[in-house]
Write an enzyme that holds these catalytic residues in place. Structure first.
Site, PDB file in Angstrom:
ATOM      1  N   ARG A 133       5.581  34.975  -7.165  1.00 18.31           N
ATOM      2  CA  ARG A 133       5.277  36.407  -7.183  1.00 18.31           C
ATOM      3  C   ARG A 133       3.996  36.709  -6.416  1.00 18.31           C
ATOM      4  O   ARG A 133       3.018  35.969  -6.470  1.00 18.31           O
ATOM      5  CB  ARG A 133       5.128  36.907  -8.621  1.00 18.31           C
ATOM      6  CG  ARG A 133       6.416  36.872  -9.413  1.00 18.31           C
ATOM      7  CD  ARG A 133       6.226  37.532 -10.763  1.00 18.31           C
ATOM      8  NE  ARG A 133       5.957  38.963 -10.643  1.00 18.31           N
ATOM      9  CZ  ARG A 133       5.577  39.743 -11.654  1.00 18.31           C
ATOM     10  NH1 ARG A 133       5.399  39.218 -12.847  1.00 18.31           N
ATOM     11  NH2 ARG A 133       5.356  41.026 -11.471  1.00 18.31           N
ATOM     12  N   TYR A 135       1.490  40.299  -5.342  1.00 18.37           N
ATOM     13  CA  TYR A 135       1.282  41.737  -5.393  1.00 18.37           C
ATOM     14  C   TYR A 135       1.708  42.339  -4.051  1.00 18.37           C
ATOM     15  O   TYR A 135       1.654  41.662  -3.017  1.00 18.37           O
ATOM     16  CB  TYR A 135      -0.185  42.060  -5.665  1.00 18.37           C
ATOM     17  CG  TYR A 135      -0.649  41.713  -7.065  1.00 18.37           C
ATOM     18  CD1 TYR A 135      -0.064  42.285  -8.178  1.00 18.37           C
ATOM     19  CD2 TYR A 135      -1.692  40.812  -7.256  1.00 18.37           C
ATOM     20  CE1 TYR A 135      -0.498  41.975  -9.456  1.00 18.37           C
ATOM     21  CE2 TYR A 135      -2.138  40.497  -8.532  1.00 18.37           C
ATOM     22  CZ  TYR A 135      -1.534  41.081  -9.623  1.00 18.37           C
ATOM     23  OH  TYR A 135      -1.957  40.765 -10.887  1.00 18.37           O
ATOM     24  N   ASP A 166      -0.006  42.442 -25.428  1.00 20.72           N
ATOM     25  CA  ASP A 166       0.922  41.871 -24.450  1.00 20.72           C
ATOM     26  C   ASP A 166       1.049  40.357 -24.536  1.00 20.72           C
ATOM     27  O   ASP A 166       1.637  39.728 -23.657  1.00 20.72           O
ATOM     28  CB  ASP A 166       0.526  42.292 -23.028  1.00 20.72           C
ATOM     29  CG  ASP A 166      -0.760  41.621 -22.542  1.00 20.72           C
ATOM     30  OD1 ASP A 166      -1.465  40.988 -23.366  1.00 20.72           O
ATOM     31  OD2 ASP A 166      -1.054  41.733 -21.337  1.00 20.72           O
ATOM     32  N   ASP A 171      -7.665  40.630 -19.809  1.00 16.59           N
ATOM     33  CA  ASP A 171      -7.929  40.606 -18.373  1.00 16.59           C
ATOM     34  C   ASP A 171      -9.298  41.189 -18.050  1.00 16.59           C
ATOM     35  O   ASP A 171      -9.795  42.091 -18.744  1.00 16.59           O
ATOM     36  CB  ASP A 171      -6.866  41.406 -17.622  1.00 16.59           C
ATOM     37  CG  ASP A 171      -5.475  40.828 -17.782  1.00 16.59           C
ATOM     38  OD1 ASP A 171      -5.366  39.592 -17.866  1.00 16.59           O
ATOM     39  OD2 ASP A 171      -4.510  41.610 -17.818  1.00 16.59           O
ATOM     40  N   ASP A 203      -2.341  46.332 -22.344  1.00 15.90           N
ATOM     41  CA  ASP A 203      -2.858  45.303 -21.442  1.00 15.90           C
ATOM     42  C   ASP A 203      -4.268  45.709 -21.013  1.00 15.90           C
ATOM     43  O   ASP A 203      -4.461  46.314 -19.966  1.00 15.90           O
ATOM     44  CB  ASP A 203      -1.915  45.171 -20.235  1.00 15.90           C
ATOM     45  CG  ASP A 203      -2.267  44.008 -19.334  1.00 15.90           C
ATOM     46  OD1 ASP A 203      -3.220  43.281 -19.652  1.00 15.90           O
ATOM     47  OD2 ASP A 203      -1.584  43.829 -18.305  1.00 15.90           O
TER      48      ASP A 203
END
Length: 293
Positions: A133, A135, A166, A171, A203
């Site tokens: 993956r 962005y 989550d 983060d 999140d």
């Protein structure tokens, strides 16, 4: 005092050693670190002295080639033993300063993350349907996690539309000028928090700055960010709101009035998720597929 970085290459393995110039304090034979729970300092058998750490002796070692399915960045202590960046690197450094582990360096697009379901939770590139993956565009800040935090998926946050955690560490979006490296451990101070809601899950994004940044002494709360980093708060919100749209998904939403909360609120989020992590590693809550090693 700034950490010293030594890099050595051996074949396909790059070793990065971070060590403190600050003398160790307390009992050097102790193997415990600290986390907070119920506002009290609790010792848990781990790898380092809780009052000795500024930047622990840590080596990051790559296995496999970057941008492949097998690529991993493992963390080792100074004896060479593998450790978990999520569980074994301490969160709290005192005086409102925290360890921050870089997963994605600024101005890059590979979606790197701590593999919370793998032993020793190394950093890997995320996948979807067997494909790596990325962005759709570069992220403009250093991005990663706060160790020893966990957003409990069984807890609904009444202040953020009743959203559930989550199931990941918290983060961090680090807004400093320097581009960090994957696996680098930085000392940061939180400045604010964005309550992102991603497909119904809460999140948190803690906005922080590395203490090594030349403007770190100018920013101490969310209002200072707008003054000394104008436009950054809006840019962070818009980036995380829109990054899934090119894949045909809806924009992410934000709670708390669509605005970043202040430093005190960010500290509240950090302490609450640290307490959730403490319950997780004590197995007071169900871990599911998460690795606790």
């Amino acid at each position: 005092m700034a950490a010293t970085r030594v890099m050595a290459s051996a074949g396909n393995t790059i070793t990065t050693t971070l060590f403190s110039k600050t003398p160790l304090k307390g009992n050097p034979q102790s193997l415990s670190i600290c986390f907070k729970t119920n506002q009290k300092l609790v010792q848990k058998r781990r790898l380092f002295t809780c009052n000795a750490i500024y930047n622990p002796q840590i080596q990051t070692k790559e296995e496999g080639q970057p941008e492949t399915l097998d690529y991993r960045v493992f963390f080792h202590d100074n004896s060479g033993k593998k450790i978990s960046p999520w569980h074994d690197i301490p969160l709290h450094l005192g005086d409102g300063v925290f360890n921050f582990i870089v997963e994605i360096p600024k101005e890059s697009s590979a979606k790197m993350e701590v593999a919370t379901d793998e032993v020793y939770t190394p950093i890997k590139q995320d996948t979807k349907k067997g494909k790596l993956r990325y962005y759709p565009y570069n992220i403009n800040w250093n991005y990663g996690l706060l160790p020893q935090t966990w957003e409990d998926p069984s807890l609904a946050n009444a202040e953020v539309e009743g959203s559930f955690g989550d199931n990941d560490p918290v983060d961090v979006v680090e807004i400093g000028d320097n581009r960090a490296k994957i696996g680098q451990v930085l000392k940061v101070k939180p400045l604010g928090a964005l309550a992102m809601i991603d497909e119904g899950e809460l999140d948190w994004k803690i906005i922080a700055i590395s203490l090594d940044d030349p403007r770190a002494n100018l920013v101490n709360d969310v209002d200072d960010v707008e003054k000394h980093f104008p436009g950054t708060l809006t840019a962070i919100r818009d980036w995380f709101r829109d990054y899934k749209i090119p894949d045909g998904k809806p924009a992410n939403k934000f709670g708390l009035g669509n605005k970043p909360a202040n430093k005190d609120y960010a500290l509240k989020v950090i302490n609450e998720t640290n307490e959730s992590w403490a319950k997780l590693v004590k197995r007071s809550v169900h871990a599911g597929e998460l690795s606790l090693v």
